[in-house]
Scaffold this active site. Structure first.
Site, PDB file in Angstrom:
ATOM      1  CG  PHE A   1      -2.051  -1.004   1.105  1.00  0.00           C
ATOM      2  CD1 PHE A   1      -3.216  -0.729   0.429  1.00  0.00           C
ATOM      3  CD2 PHE A   1      -1.900  -2.265   1.673  1.00  0.00           C
ATOM      4  CE1 PHE A   1      -4.224  -1.663   0.312  1.00  0.00           C
ATOM      5  CE2 PHE A   1      -2.888  -3.215   1.569  1.00  0.00           C
ATOM      6  CZ  PHE A   1      -4.066  -2.917   0.884  1.00  0.00           C
TER       7      PHE A   1
ATOM      8  CG  ASP B   1      -3.153 -11.702   1.236  1.00  0.00           C
ATOM      9  OD1 ASP B   1      -3.181 -12.621   2.078  1.00  0.00           O
ATOM     10  OD2 ASP B   1      -2.176 -10.926   1.097  1.00  0.00           O
TER      11      ASP B   1
ATOM     12  CG  HIS C   1      -6.199  -4.214   8.800  1.00  0.00           C
ATOM     13  ND1 HIS C   1      -4.938  -3.853   8.385  1.00  0.00           N
ATOM     14  CD2 HIS C   1      -6.368  -3.609  10.004  1.00  0.00           C
ATOM     15  CE1 HIS C   1      -4.372  -3.069   9.277  1.00  0.00           C
ATOM     16  NE2 HIS C   1      -5.224  -2.905  10.279  1.00  0.00           N
TER      17      HIS C   1
ATOM     18  CB  CYS D   1     -25.789  -7.320   4.851  1.00  0.00           C
ATOM     19  SG  CYS D   1     -27.007  -5.999   5.125  1.00  0.00           S
TER      20      CYS D   1
ATOM     21  CB  CYS E   1     -28.696  -7.208   2.200  1.00  0.00           C
ATOM     22  SG  CYS E   1     -29.117  -8.663   3.181  1.00  0.00           S
TER      23      CYS E   1
ATOM     24  CB  CYS F   1     -32.188  -6.133   5.617  1.00  0.00           C
ATOM     25  SG  CYS F   1     -30.398  -5.824   5.522  1.00  0.00           S
TER      26      CYS F   1
ATOM     27  CG  ASN G   1       9.964  -4.315   6.574  1.00  0.00           C
ATOM     28  OD1 ASN G   1       9.101  -4.873   5.910  1.00  0.00           O
ATOM     29  ND2 ASN G   1      10.078  -3.003   6.618  1.00  0.00           N
TER      30      ASN G   1
END
Length: 250
Positions: free
Chosen positions: A34, A103, A118, A126, A151, A154, A217
């Site tokens: 990102f 992912d 996340h 929904c 949905c 609803c 890293n």
């Protein structure tokens, strides 16, 4: 003794290890990160959660992007880094994987106790009643003319089960991550800039709770100074080398 030997010794002794992963572990599978030089946010503006909930146009934009990404990533598979972590868990060195990634590749590689801070792009839900679908089914609806799928039960807005900017972090996952972090004897932060809060606090909490902290890293992180071992190497090759030093083979 070189750094990889030191890493192997730390893993060999670990029984409650935790791997904490960021986007860097998945770039070797072809998924862009990102915030890197070729990162997603260099070319796209994220759709804020409030906008998604309140704007038809924002939902159309979000589902167009989701559909494009879904098709582009078909066939993407776990890489040697994901496979190595699954092997370390099978061998009893890792109790859990805490990931910032959405992912689903850790689960596909065979890891269990994967805590997805996340969320995951592979399912959608929904936002009103909570009904769930495979994302692929909602992408198909979008591609067949439903630019803003809602949905069946609803008529609420459907969104991938990922945490958007402005959306609250999931309480259950955060608590599970906190529990395994504070119980860890070894904490391996892999492929994360360690900049995105609150998730990035977990390696620090682990170190403060007595765990040995290893950072793998390709660039410096804010926690390098408190880490017991820092490796600035390719993730897949390093983890494969680690398995070899431990006498394991994939």
């Amino acid at each position: 003794m070189d750094a990889l030997d030191t890493f192997a010794d730390l893993v060999r002794m670990a029984r409650r290890g935790v791997a904490f992963t960021g986007a860097g572990i998945s770039t070797e599978s072809g998924i862009p990160d990102f915030r890197g030089p070729n990162g997603v946010w260099n070319t796209q503006t994220p759709v804020m959660y409030e906008d998604f909930m309140n704007s038809h146009e924002a939902r159309v934009r979000a589902w167009k992007r989701t559909a494009d990404n879904f098709r582009a990533r078909q066939g993407v598979k776990p890489n040697i880094g994901h496979d190595a972590l699954a092997e370390l868990q099978r061998r009893g060195h890792l109790a859990a994987v805490v990931t910032q990634n959405v992912d689903g590749l850790h689960t596909e590689a065979g890891n269990t106790d994967v805590i997805e801070l996340h969320g995951c792009t592979r399912t959608a839900s929904c936002q009103w009643c909570g009904r769930e679908w495979l994302t692929e089914l909602i992408v198909q609806r979008h591609e067949h003319g439903e630019d803003d799928p809602d949905c069946d039960d609803c008529a609420g807005p459907i969104k991938t089960r990922t945490i958007s900017f402005g959306q609250s972090m999931p309480q259950t996952e955060m608590q599970r991550a906190s529990d395994v972090t504070m119980a860890a004897d070894l904490y391996i932060a892999i492929g994360s800039t360690l900049l995105v809060e609150p998730a990035a606090s977990f390696p620090r909490i682990a170190r403060q709770s007595g765990a040995t902290l290893v950072i793998l890293n390709n660039a410096p992180t804010p926690l390098d100074d408190i880490a017991d071992l820092v490796l600035r190497e390719q993730i897949g090759a390093t983890l494969q080398g680690l398995l070899q030093r431990l006498g394991y083979a994939l």
